[in-house]
Design an enzyme around this catalytic site. Structure first.
Site, PDB file in Angstrom:
ATOM      1  N   ASP A 206       0.608  -5.232  -2.509  1.00 38.31           N
ATOM      2  CA  ASP A 206       0.516  -3.741  -2.897  1.00 38.31           C
ATOM      3  C   ASP A 206       2.137  -3.000  -2.456  1.00 38.31           C
ATOM      4  O   ASP A 206       2.346  -1.879  -2.848  1.00 38.31           O
ATOM      5  CB  ASP A 206      -0.453  -2.851  -2.277  1.00 38.31           C
ATOM      6  CG  ASP A 206      -1.827  -2.991  -2.908  1.00 38.31           C
ATOM      7  OD1 ASP A 206      -1.600  -3.526  -4.172  1.00 38.31           O
ATOM      8  OD2 ASP A 206      -2.571  -2.717  -2.746  1.00 38.31           O
TER       9      ASP A 206
ATOM     10  N   HIS B 279       6.991  -9.221  -6.796  1.00 41.20           N
ATOM     11  CA  HIS B 279       7.396 -10.481  -6.091  1.00 41.20           C
ATOM     12  C   HIS B 279       7.488 -11.507  -7.130  1.00 41.20           C
ATOM     13  O   HIS B 279       6.958 -11.755  -8.092  1.00 41.20           O
ATOM     14  CB  HIS B 279       5.830 -10.799  -5.041  1.00 41.20           C
ATOM     15  CG  HIS B 279       5.588  -9.918  -4.123  1.00 41.20           C
ATOM     16  ND1 HIS B 279       6.473  -9.690  -3.288  1.00 41.20           N
ATOM     17  CD2 HIS B 279       4.854  -8.965  -3.986  1.00 41.20           C
ATOM     18  CE1 HIS B 279       6.085  -8.641  -2.233  1.00 41.20           C
ATOM     19  NE2 HIS B 279       5.066  -8.143  -2.751  1.00 41.20           N
TER      20      HIS B 279
ATOM     21  N   GLY C   8       1.325  -5.381 -11.841  1.00 46.11           N
ATOM     22  CA  GLY C   8       2.818  -5.360 -11.665  1.00 46.11           C
ATOM     23  C   GLY C   8       2.974  -5.753 -10.282  1.00 46.11           C
ATOM     24  O   GLY C   8       4.069  -5.203  -9.581  1.00 46.11           O
ATOM     25  N   LYS C   9       2.345  -6.272  -9.522  1.00 48.46           N
ATOM     26  CA  LYS C   9       2.685  -6.827  -8.255  1.00 48.46           C
ATOM     27  C   LYS C   9       3.475  -8.163  -8.070  1.00 48.46           C
ATOM     28  O   LYS C   9       4.246  -8.370  -7.166  1.00 48.46           O
ATOM     29  CB  LYS C   9       1.177  -7.209  -7.350  1.00 48.46           C
ATOM     30  CG  LYS C   9       0.316  -5.809  -7.438  1.00 48.46           C
ATOM     31  CD  LYS C   9      -0.980  -6.200  -6.826  1.00 48.46           C
ATOM     32  CE  LYS C   9      -1.707  -4.702  -6.697  1.00 48.46           C
ATOM     33  NZ  LYS C   9      -3.127  -5.212  -6.137  1.00 48.46           N
ATOM     34  N   VAL C  10       3.076  -9.217  -9.003  1.00 52.17           N
ATOM     35  CA  VAL C  10       3.538 -10.529  -9.004  1.00 52.17           C
ATOM     36  C   VAL C  10       4.086 -10.855 -10.271  1.00 52.17           C
ATOM     37  O   VAL C  10       3.270 -10.889 -11.142  1.00 52.17           O
ATOM     38  CB  VAL C  10       2.385 -11.417  -8.482  1.00 52.17           C
ATOM     39  CG1 VAL C  10       3.037 -12.743  -8.395  1.00 52.17           C
ATOM     40  CG2 VAL C  10       1.828 -11.049  -6.994  1.00 52.17           C
TER      41      VAL C  10
END
Lengths: 339, 339, 339, 339
Positions: free
Chosen positions: A251, A266, A294-296
């Site tokens: 997050d 990431h 949209g995190k990884v």
């Protein structure tokens, strides 16, 4: 049966330096199923190490530290392959700090009479035993550390740093994760810090000192972790188990955006878990699912469906003996946060 | 994309002789969870090997042969650590015999468009591909073998023995399980033989030759397998996956009793599986549960909850390098059955 | 504790006619995860029923019949919602035929001392008990039936038909799956028939009558099942559990092609399972994976990841009360095969 | 495809009042496996309700609120069957509070292109979609609430109470868990509150107001929750999923002891989970294991291995229609904590 009969065979932590898994991982790369997934995950970790600008986050949930992998994490930090740790409170306090105080985990059985264990004050984690009386000494030590600190708000990271400092003077077992991270300026975060042996000590600290006690401010944790993400040109995740540590670390990408700084997703992510993606829980959500948030990023990601004690030693030994870490510079993010 | 783009990276089978996992298993013995279970299973296998009177049954379900473990089983037979194989038809025909004919399995992806694979006649097992046109050659070879045999009832074992004999003359890849078992007089049983590539060839055989064809008599399989159990002073099970092969082999204890001969339960049993015991299915039933049926003794039994490709190479390499097998005599049960 | 203390609470089979799950399934259609998957699977089954030309195959593995779902399958056949059954031997012989002879399954516990059960000749399936002495009567009855038949090769279907005929005269509990299927000309296949209580009886039959006994020819099963697939304009699969029955039924598409007749893939497929797709085993392979093999179409397919006793009653009750089956014509495939 | 095409079918929450599952649960009590476990769990819940002195804790992890069970929890509170909620931040903020603001979850697919979702700012939970732009409004609302509060340390419970108060004035959807809990004086705790949409809003709050902002003090949460445990004569746990909420609530027994008051273990405990006990993680540890820690008694405990959306509606509807709750008095623990 006496209590001693139950607590006689200590868990010994595997030493990834003492054997070389290179040829095993090299073979697994050309196999299928979990073996190939393990090799791919190892190769993604190698990419993280070779990209010197990449900050590597270890996220830790579950009981692998109690189960014989404690030294793996310490050795990865010493070899400069982990820059930030985000963990459950249990991994850091009940397991690692606990052993640093000189206590042990013991080999047990999942088919035991739990009422008998209760009688002896023995706690069980699947097939592993802990002496609860020793654990209470651990709780108490946390309280002592808290009692010695100024009564203000701390991030869990700041508090764990004090635990590391304490160990530099009082550790029975050197080489704990908490101490080694302290000495190498690797920050450790526990977003649910109170859900651990630390929680007991800290509640007692507050209970005894109304109006004159410290706080653990989880918002500060999130802000500090996000600051690292904002300062790091690139980042990768090594996820053991899932849970709050996984989600919390993922997050930071969104959090940076919220406070006004666009950061890249990431770039690398590997996860070792036995969890099942089908119930919509965080631990088990796939890394592809995380990419929708949209995190990884999805270019370099790999799930390894395995109980971690069985594959982590192979991954760690391979990375250690491959030696790419020797050219990597230490990030020492704790320095930035403490500045 | 062409078909060739999908079928370019063959699965290569891991060679347990080429690396030594001794120190890893030795470390795992003092850890917890799956790692310790793996070490305990290895130690039970060692006991089976050291007890020279003990006949060792390998039961095989799932796709580990396609997934890179094919050579492990062959090497275990060559090193005299397996006396009887009970397997799914797919393991023996679609995977092992198939590769003996010169074909390969290929590294693929679980996240592929299966419609595209269908277009190219590529079959998928999770992350592994097979060329269906090659598989049809395999079907056809089975039919050829059947066409050359006398039109009577065969146990699957008898038929597979003919497949082994065929390979001694026609194999492209030497060292298949079917051929090595033939040469070492290790019988192979497939209690659901027709549920495989062999089924297609044998249906065609019957379809083309009404009134003049062979049968596969599964009753004969069960009787032959039970004869081995009756002749063996002691026995142990190495169970990969579960399914019909597991249950069928366990049931020989009861079967012997039914036809009038009391035999001991299987003394040793280890199982590697990802299955879940809670649905009452056979694959997932625990070895303790089997003991209620009088099939398996509970003194030396261990479940290893893992996808087999990740732990089997460690177990196999340990046993191979430990060398206890060097003193073990071959059982050559095929000789008794063919007598 | 006596044996009676263990065997006092019989499992009672749920009656889908006695409650109406319509509003539950209607609500689940707008939820997520397993609840929505259950509703989608129910809707696909409704499509199968409404397409009068569609032959519906039930494939059965695991122990749901022992676990309280036996009457569900019988009621589905009576209501003309199943045309062919492909099952494990245990489901048909040890569970259904066994209860038809007047015996019961009993509610037990997974946390019992299995050695004590062994002493009392009680067999355990997770949390369910069987009296092994009663099971031996079941074995013996199979032998009696075999002894009364001409000494030639039978498909499992032909033999099970004789079991149904036997029950019309001797059943203690009417309404068994074996008897109801017999009476409704619904064929039952067990591709691994010998891996069951039937196996014991049939081995004894062969053992006692050398040179004068019947065979169970699994090739004939596959051919007969494929003939149904070839004769059916369209087909759908209702898969409980997986295993050999699932694969065997799917494979009829390929088998038809091998003997020279192109048939469409199975148009509909729903599967209820707790299995895990990641080990490449057949039970757990997804229906999408099956489509790469050309076995199952992907337009109408749904996996339901659940232990079947928890969701099957909801699906069955919905279909029963919806009543689409009232307009459906019986296929009576046994007539074609016996002709 | 446009964003609207993905977000057109909203998840609708099942209404346990609208159908009666009594006869289903009554049947399941005499079946096996998950169905019987579900009935036993329901019966234990009935015991909790009938023992008027028993305080009932709901612990909530996973995404069942997003997946159609949100109204179940609200109805249980309204019917006085839950006294305390301990949940993940996501369940309370991202799911429940989010819908209270007028937003929805949408039915989606697990087999979607996550890159396309990313493009449209759509977040995915297995087969369920969320509009991330709406989620950011949720983040922002949290910040607004924080900005209006005095800059001191709050437990998550105190902050969530302010969220409830906010909804009494601004809710678009009445009947949210947060509002109903507020109105019924049922405290809600989130031991890892920051690991949610609230975290983003609160970080922004601190970021914009250095030196003049509130804290979330997790120690205070633990102390408050323990005070309830100490004041309650008896207690029971209804655990959905596991995770930090499960462990945190169990640990109140130990925490009370640490601060000097012996309290009984939790007398009743039921857990619905798909997790696997073998990795030693907290989510998956069995209730028997918890008893070794002195947290949970073993007389009335039941694990239900199921994805909760499939069985929770059956349990809830049964309890609702059985009506034992009508005689139960409200505990209103929020009053004690706010006093």
């Amino acid at each position: 049966m006496t209590k001693k009969d139950f607590l006689k065979d200590p868990v010994k932590h595997i030493d990834i330096k003492s054997f070389d898994s290179t040829s095993i991982i090299d073979s697994m790369r050309d196999m299928s199923f979990t073996s190939r997934d393990t090799a791919i995950a190892t190769d993604i970790y190698t990419k993280m190490i070779r990209e010197n600008d990449c900050t590597i986050f270890l996220t830790l949930a579950g009981s692998t530290s109690a189960g014989g992998c404690m030294q793996v994490y310490t050795d990865l930090i010493k070899a400069n392959m982990i820059d930030v740790v985000v963990a459950t409170g249990a991994s850091i306090v009940d397991m690692d700090f606990f052993e640093a105080l000189g206590f042990k985990h013991y080999k047990g059985s999942p088919d035991v009479d739990d009422k008998l264990l209760r009688k002896f004050y023995i706690d069980r984690i699947y097939d592993t035993y802990i002496d609860e009386e020793e654990l209470q000494i651990c709780d108490h030590t946390i309280k002592l550390i808290a009692d010695g600190l100024a009564p203000k708000a701390y991030s869990s990271r700041e508090f764990i740093r004090e635990m590391g400092r304490y160990l530099t003077k009082h550790a029975v077992k050197k080489d704990s994760l908490v101490q080694v991270a302290f000495e190498n300026n690797v920050p450790i975060f526990c977003p649910a810090f109170i859900d651990s042996s630390a929680g007991f000590g800290l509640v007692k600290h507050q209970w005894e000192r109304p109006g004159n006690h410290l706080y653990i401010d989880a918002i500060k944790d999130f802000l500090e972790l996000t600051k690292i993400k904002m300062a790091a040109p690139s980042s990768g995740l090594f996820i053991i188990g899932g849970g709050v540590p996984k989600n919390f670390t993922q997050d930071t990408v969104i959090c940076a955006e919220i406070i006004g700084k666009e950061v890249p997703m990431h770039k690398y992510a590997i996860q070792i878990t036995v969890a099942d993606a089908r119930d919509g829980a965080c631990s088990s959500s796939t890394l592809k699912e995380a990419s929708s948030w949209g995190k990884v990023d999805t270019v370099y990601e790999q799930m390894v469906y395995a109980e971690a004690t069985s594959v982590l030693p192979l991954i760690g030994s391979y990375l250690y003996h491959k030696g790419d870490w020797k050219k990597r510079t230490a990030k020492e993010w704790a320095k930035m946060l403490d500045a």
